[in-house]
Enzyme design. Structure first.
Site, mmCIF file in Angstrom:
data_model
loop_
_atom_site.group_PDB
_atom_site.id
_atom_site.type_symbol
_atom_site.label_atom_id
_atom_site.label_comp_id
_atom_site.label_asym_id
_atom_site.label_seq_id
_atom_site.Cartn_x
_atom_site.Cartn_y
_atom_site.Cartn_z
ATOM 1 N N SER A 29 -1.175 -2.260 -0.964
ATOM 2 C CA SER A 29 0.090 -2.214 -0.225
ATOM 3 C C SER A 29 1.096 -1.361 -0.993
ATOM 4 C CB SER A 29 0.606 -3.638 -0.004
ATOM 5 O OG SER A 29 1.687 -3.641 0.891
ATOM 6 N N ASN A 30 2.369 -1.490 -0.694
ATOM 7 C CA ASN A 30 3.399 -0.731 -1.405
ATOM 8 C C ASN A 30 4.662 -1.569 -1.527
ATOM 9 O OD1 ASN A 30 5.240 -0.122 0.958
ATOM 10 N ND2 ASN A 30 3.321 0.760 1.720
ATOM 11 N N HIS A 31 5.688 -1.013 -2.180
ATOM 12 C CA HIS A 31 6.892 -1.784 -2.522
ATOM 13 C C HIS A 31 7.967 -1.814 -1.439
ATOM 14 C CE1 HIS A 31 5.993 -3.072 -6.539
ATOM 15 N NE2 HIS A 31 5.594 -1.856 -6.872
#
Ligand code: C5P
Length: 219
Positions: A29-31
């Site tokens: 995923s990402n931030h």
């Protein structure tokens, strides 16, 4: 009256990250915090719109009155986007969609192996480009571009390549702005015009973005 600016208008927004499963216990995923997308949903609601918010996993909640569609993966987000876009007047892609997903999601937990391991990834669909390519009931389509360099050039390329009506560009290399922050600064680009929105909190910026979109719809 502010609350009637978008009366009878349906706005669909994607927000947050996507989560790409690798096996039953792991994902990539990402931030993305979802803050900008949720601020847009909030602003659209205040302007009197009917709001659909297609959201990846985030830790914030939407105001009462927003129709939240919770999704995890890019493929799920695409299905929801293509379901809601044709009945929307405005589509805003604010989600940080993972560019790739695992070619195969392992049914069992992947076991520890040698010193190296490789996972084959395949490209995810470009959700906003698919919405912008609709030939029937195409909404006014607005994208976001987070860049660390050549902001104007990259944003304009995305506007053109994805066939968007407008793109909101932000320079995420600027300290305290963009990803995960409460403040942001945006430059809006159309095919033949641009507008700078200086640093402000995301809620105020969201309101400015929606007012600019509203002006375009009135044309
Ligand atoms: O290409 P890039 O990810 O920088 O483009 C950003 C814009 O495209 C955002 O509006 C984002 O929500 C959208 N996007 C999308 N589907 C993808 C990748 C990006 O809708 N697979």
């Amino acid at each position: 009256e502010q609350a009637t600016v978008l009366a009878d208008v349906t706005v669909t927004i994607t927000a947050g990250p996507t989560r790409e499963q690798l096996d039953p216990v792991r994902f990539i995923s990402n931030h993305s915090s979802g803050k900008m997308g949720y601020a847009l949903a909030n602003a659209a609601l205040m302007l009197g719109a009917k709001v659909n918010l297609i959201s990846g996993p985030v830790s914030i909640s939407a105001p009462q009155g927003v129709n939240v569609i919770n999704v995890e993966s890019a493929l799920q987000m695409r299905d929801a986007a293509l379901e809601y876009a044709p009945t929307s007047d405005i589509f805003i892609g604010c989600a940080a969609v993972a560019d790739y997903r695992a070619a195969q999601v392992s049914e069992q937990k992947i076991k520890k192996q040698g010193d190296d391991m490789a996972i084959t990834m395949v490209k995810n669909p470009d959700i906003i480009a698919e919405v912008a390519a609709l030939t029937k009931n195409r909404p006014y389509t607005v994208g976001f571009a987070a860049e660390t360099q050549n902001v104007e050039q990259y944003a304009k390329n995305k506007l053109k390549n994805k066939n968007l009506d407008m793109i909101c560009a932000n320079d995420v290399s600027r300290e305290g702005l963009g990803f995960n922050a409460d403040h942001n600064a945006l430059t809006l680009f159309w095919q033949d015009a641009s507008l700078e929105l200086p640093v402000a909190d995301k809620q105020a910026l969201a309101m400015s973005v929606l007012m600019e979109i509203t002006k375009q719809l009135d044309h």
